[in-house]
Scaffold this active site. Structure first.
Site, short mmCIF file in Angstrom:
data_model
loop_
_atom_site.label_atom_id
_atom_site.label_comp_id
_atom_site.label_asym_id
_atom_site.label_seq_id
_atom_site.Cartn_x
_atom_site.Cartn_y
_atom_site.Cartn_z
N SER A 41 -1.32 9.32 36.95
CA SER A 41 -2.44 9.68 37.62
C SER A 41 -2.08 9.89 38.58
O SER A 41 -3.09 10.90 39.12
CB SER A 41 -3.37 8.34 37.74
N GLU B 165 -4.64 18.56 32.23
CA GLU B 165 -3.63 19.10 33.26
C GLU B 165 -2.47 18.99 33.34
O GLU B 165 -2.48 17.78 33.06
CB GLU B 165 -4.22 17.89 35.11
N HIS C 285 -1.61 15.03 32.52
CA HIS C 285 -2.30 14.49 32.41
C HIS C 285 -3.32 14.20 31.43
O HIS C 285 -4.47 15.30 31.93
CB HIS C 285 -2.76 14.37 34.17
N ASN D 175 -7.66 12.90 40.37
CA ASN D 175 -8.25 11.82 40.56
C ASN D 175 -8.60 12.35 42.45
O ASN D 175 -8.56 11.66 43.58
CB ASN D 175 -6.84 11.48 40.93
#
Ligand code: CAA
Ligand code: NAD
Length: 293
Positions: A119, A152, A140, A190
């Protein structure tokens, strides 16, 4: 050679979802955990999800059997030796991930591509634990993996262009919409989501509102599917704490700093839904009660 066999390391919240989706997408899939007990728990979760899909008529009973047949659990890393791709979804701690990648590098065939579901770590700091940084990307996924449509795909400065394109295509083969992200801490989602979640905890610490009122505000006022505390419990407070700590170390900005309340909750083992307690108490999972913090 097309990708045929996928390895997944970790069968927790994310690894179990990734393994399920890989097997559902037609890949022979092997998933590894640290002990048989944890592995069985993860596999049980996958079986429950597949049973729900049969109940809803999304897949047939025969398809469920085929999907389950493509999925093997293991506790041995050696079972990854002939995988074409290995997706890693273990604890968000750099030394642990580097140790794993160094071991995998010695076991997997030279052509195997490594993909981290991290992450917040950068891909290059894991890729350098191996002798194949050119065959190393970030993939991700989002929680819950079987439901969330995004992946991602992250290219480090060392990733080979052809390997990267193959992984973008692989993301699409898993039924996800791939977005291209650079190897910047937190990638795209994130970088934007984590400060929001941490700010919700700061708002609670500063008495802006109660857990339930802050959650309802973002759900009903902004149309978010979950309020921030429900989402924090869903992601896992331990994982959120590691992510915040890593992002704060990278950017040195307060918006990424883990709030003291988050640290205290993790120290107490209140890791959210997966541990039965976090911002809510899940003694009755169908009716979570806000914790008295
Ligand atoms: N596994 C598999 N399927 C699940 C699931 C799970 N854990 N949870 C829910 N579902 C499925 C349900 O079976 C249902 O499927 P159907 O529509 O086919 O019936 C569907 O998802 C909707 O579920 P519900 O009706 O029970 O509940 P809902 O409408 O509230 O949706 C949700 C649940 C999809 C989780 C929704 O609340 C949501 O989108 N929440 C936000 C999730 C989010 O933001 N995720 C990203 C977290 S951040 C991250 O992942 C990155 C990181 O690095 C930390
Ligand atoms: P989790 O705590 O649910 O699961 C991690 C699992 O990894 C545990 O079951 C643990 O036993 C296992 N593990 C640890 N070392 C291992 C090893 N060497 N081999 C095999 N298994 C090992 O955590 P999670 O939420 O699934 O997070 C995993 C990764 O995915 C982290 O990097 C996290 O940042 C990332 N991620 C998490 C979310 C989320 O919403 N929780 C979303 C996207 C990405």
């Amino acid at each position: 050679m097309p990708i045929q066999k996928v390895g997944v390391v970790g069968c927790g919240l994310m690894g179990s979802g990734i393994a399920q989706v890989a097997a559902q997408s037609g890949f022979a899939t092997v998933v590894r955990e640290v002990s048989q007990e944890v592995l069985d728990k993860g596999l049980k979760g996958i079986e429950k999800n597949l049973a729900r899909l049969v109940e809803k008529g999304t897949i047939t009973e025969a398809a469920r059997g085929e999907i389950r047949g493509r999925l093997t659990g293991t506790t041995k890393l050696e079972d990854f030796k002939d995988c074409d791709v290995v997706v890693e979804a273990i604890i968000e701690q750099l030394p642990v991930k580097r140790e794993l990648y160094a071991a995998l590098d010695g076991i997997c065939k030279p052509a195997t591509i490594f993909a981290s579901n991290t992450s917040s770590l950068t891909i290059i700091e894991m890729a350098t634990a191996t002798k194949r940084p050119q065959r190393f990307v970030g993939l991700h996924f989002f929680n819950p993996v079987p439901v969330m449509k995004l992946v991602e795909v992250v290219k480090s400065i060392a990733t080979d262009d052809a390997v990267y394109e193959e992984m973008v295509e692989f993301g699409a083969k898993l039924g996800k919409t791939p977005v291209r992200a650079s190897d910047s801490t937190g990638f795209i989602v994130n970088r934007l989501l984590v400060p929001y979640l941490l700010d919700a905890i700061r708002a609670l610490e500063e008495g802006a509102g109660s857990i339930t009122d802050i959650d309802n505000s973002m759900k009903l006022g902004c149309g978010y599917p979950m309020g921030p505390f429900t989402l924090l419990d869903f992601v896992g407070l331990d994982t959120t704490y590691y992510i915040a700590d890593i992002m704060f170390n990278e950017f040195r900005e307060r918006r990424f700093a883990p709030p003291p309340l988050l640290k205290r909750m993790v120290l107490a083992g209140w890791n959210g839904r997966k541990s039965g307690r976090g911002f809510y108490d899940y003694a009755d999972p169908t009716n979570p009660k806000a914790s008295n913090l």
